[in-house]
Design a protein around this motif. Structure first.
Motif, PDB file in Angstrom:
ATOM      1  N   ALA A 228      23.552 -34.893  39.658  1.00 12.51           N
ATOM      2  CA  ALA A 228      23.782 -35.952  39.903  1.00 12.51           C
ATOM      3  C   ALA A 228      24.913 -35.749  40.366  1.00 12.51           C
ATOM      4  N   CYS A 229      25.324 -36.919  41.484  1.00 14.37           N
ATOM      5  CA  CYS A 229      26.413 -37.107  42.530  1.00 14.37           C
ATOM      6  C   CYS A 229      26.588 -38.224  42.939  1.00 14.37           C
ATOM      7  N   ASP A 230      27.934 -39.216  43.043  1.00 10.32           N
ATOM      8  CA  ASP A 230      27.883 -40.516  43.187  1.00 10.32           C
ATOM      9  C   ASP A 230      27.533 -40.128  44.816  1.00 10.32           C
ATOM     10  N   CYS A 231      27.411 -41.839  45.452  1.00 13.04           N
ATOM     11  CA  CYS A 231      26.712 -42.082  47.288  1.00 13.04           C
ATOM     12  C   CYS A 231      27.870 -41.999  47.265  1.00 13.04           C
ATOM     13  N   THR A 232      28.585 -41.062  47.747  1.00 16.24           N
ATOM     14  CA  THR A 232      29.511 -41.085  48.842  1.00 16.24           C
ATOM     15  C   THR A 232      29.737 -39.617  49.530  1.00 16.24           C
ATOM     16  N   SER A 233      30.433 -39.781  50.206  1.00 10.82           N
ATOM     17  CA  SER A 233      30.558 -38.136  51.366  1.00 10.82           C
ATOM     18  C   SER A 233      31.390 -36.691  49.856  1.00 10.82           C
ATOM     19  N   GLU A 234      32.119 -37.902  49.965  1.00 11.34           N
ATOM     20  CA  GLU A 234      33.173 -37.466  48.788  1.00 11.34           C
ATOM     21  C   GLU A 234      32.535 -36.039  47.628  1.00 11.34           C
ATOM     22  N   GLY A 235      31.553 -36.903  46.483  1.00 12.99           N
ATOM     23  CA  GLY A 235      30.733 -37.233  46.131  1.00 12.99           C
ATOM     24  C   GLY A 235      29.643 -35.393  46.382  1.00 12.99           C
ATOM     25  N   GLY A 236      29.603 -35.763  47.516  1.00  8.43           N
ATOM     26  CA  GLY A 236      28.849 -34.749  48.402  1.00  8.43           C
ATOM     27  C   GLY A 236      29.313 -33.440  48.500  1.00  8.43           C
ATOM     28  N   TYR A 237      30.326 -33.812  48.655  1.00  7.13           N
ATOM     29  CA  TYR A 237      31.145 -32.248  48.747  1.00  7.13           C
ATOM     30  C   TYR A 237      31.586 -31.888  47.601  1.00  7.13           C
ATOM     31  N   ARG A 238      31.792 -32.805  46.430  1.00  4.92           N
ATOM     32  CA  ARG A 238      32.082 -31.816  45.216  1.00  4.92           C
ATOM     33  C   ARG A 238      30.763 -30.984  44.271  1.00  4.92           C
ATOM     34  N   ALA A 239      30.148 -32.346  44.613  1.00  7.31           N
ATOM     35  CA  ALA A 239      28.779 -31.188  44.416  1.00  7.31           C
ATOM     36  C   ALA A 239      28.153 -30.109  44.974  1.00  7.31           C
ATOM     37  N   ARG A 264      25.432 -40.418  53.572  1.00  7.48           N
ATOM     38  CA  ARG A 264      26.350 -39.978  53.518  1.00  7.48           C
ATOM     39  C   ARG A 264      27.377 -38.809  52.403  1.00  7.48           C
ATOM     40  N   VAL A 265      26.103 -38.600  51.689  1.00  8.75           N
ATOM     41  CA  VAL A 265      26.512 -37.612  50.525  1.00  8.75           C
ATOM     42  C   VAL A 265      25.928 -35.927  51.622  1.00  8.75           C
ATOM     43  N   ALA A 266      25.406 -36.573  52.313  1.00  8.35           N
ATOM     44  CA  ALA A 266      24.802 -35.227  53.536  1.00  8.35           C
ATOM     45  C   ALA A 266      26.649 -34.455  54.298  1.00  8.35           C
TER      46      ALA A 266
END
Length: 354
Positions: A228-239, A264-266
């Motif tokens: 699970a991650c939020d739909c932002t680039s930062e979320g993808g980065y952290r995940a 954005r996640v990618a």
């Protein structure tokens, strides 16, 4: 209910009721208040009746984003505005071509007055129809519009008993995972995009497609590969950083592909992999969703699911106009799942042979 029902309830002539609807300033205040009370008691929608008498539709439609309770941080607001922007631009383009005006509204679940403000668009006849963007199938705005029998179409969500336009999320995810498997991936991670707490129906459909493709290939569905991650680039980065830092990934059990919840996640995923020295696609392949223009210019360029936004918007708008003009009966449901296509770029290219 008609104006004659209101007139009987208020003890006045129907001509007086009509005058209140069309020229309330010409009616005495006490009489006007008596008629307005009768309207409320009868759940009468005055402006719709008045519009019918005047034969002057507003030629306006509203795009209403009806969201659950959301965090108030600036990053979320920026992401939400970006997500809404592309669709609104497309609706603006289509409505302008057809001589309609587009109104944009947003209702948040944590705003106690949000629903009543949207309801005023209906009761005051400021728009002829509404396109609803909802987080969940039981959104209260959908129930309100159904009860009022007001023309509306749901966009991006398949809600039983409504008119809707939605991309085929399950097929899209299945095709993306099939592509990865054909390219040689066997341990595929799925970023759900549900970390912000929203009931994201599209994410559930994509997960089913991910599960289907794994089953077809005889690959196991592993809980630790669903993140699970939020739909932002930062979320993808952290995940992605968290995924790479797990103790088990250091022992050779690292995934060899990631299906991100959005482009954005990618983008965040690609940055995290680059910082850790993980080669894409040689060690881990990455797929995004939405096929944003930036994906063609990332390094490496991003393989992504392309969404037929313009086709969906045209279908939703045409359906709404049919409902407004009465050429489609409300129970003659227009429901369509739109196929997507996978745009293959460098992030999933086949690995060179050893």
């Amino acid at each position: 209910m008609t104006i004659k029902d209101v007139a009987r309830r208020a003890g006045v002539s129907f001509q007086t009721v009509s005058l209140v609807l069309n020229h309330p300033e010409k009616v005495a205040r006490t009489t006007r208040e008596t008629i307005e009370t009768a309207m409320r008691d009868l759940d009468f929608v005055p402006s719709l009746a008045a519009r019918s008498l005047r034969k002057k539709p507003s030629r306006s439609i509203a795009c209403v984003f009806s969201l659950g309770a959301q965090p108030a941080d600036a990053a979320f607001r920026l992401r939400e505005e970006a997500d809404q922007g592309l669709v609104l631009q497309t609706f603006g383009y289509v409505t302008d071509q057809q001589g309609y005006t587009l109104v944009h509204r947003c209702r948040r679940g944590d705003d106690p007055d949000g629903l009543s403000r949207i309801a005023s668009l209906v009761s005051e006849a400021r728009v002829d129809g509404i396109v609803v963007f909802a987080d969940c199938q039981d959104d209260p705005l959908i129930g309100l519009l159904q009860a009022k029998r007001f023309p509306f179409v749901v966009f991006g969500l398949d809600v039983p008993g409504t008119h809707y336009a939605m991309q085929a999320e399950r097929d899209a995810a299945r095709d993306a995972v099939r592509h990865l498997i054909q390219a040689g991936s066997r341990s595929i991670c799925f970023f759900t995009g549900a970390g912000d707490g929203r009931r994201w129906h599209a994410g559930a459909e994509r997960f089913r497609g991910y599960r289907d493709a794994l089953a077809e290939a005889g690959l196991p569905l592993r809980d630790d590969r669903v993140v699970a991650c939020d739909c932002t680039s930062e979320g993808g980065y952290r995940a992605t950083r968290a995924l790479l830092e797990r103790p088990d990934t250091g022992s050779g059990d690292r995934p060899d592909a990631i299906v991100a919840a959005s482009d954005r996640v990618a983008f965040g995923t690609l940055k995290a992999l680059h910082e850790r020295g993980v080669r894409v696609p040689a060690e881990i392949r990455v797929v995004g969703f939405d096929n944003l223009t930036q994906g063609a210019y990332s390094v490496p360029s991003l393989t992504s699911v392309d969404v037929p936004t313009l086709d969906m918007v045209r279908f939703a708008f045409a359906t709404l106009v049919e409902l407004i003009e009465g050429t489609r009966a409300p129970d003659d449901l227009a429901q369509r799942l739109f196929p997507t296509r996978l745009v293959v770029r460098e992030s999933t290219a086949a690995r060179p042979q050893a």
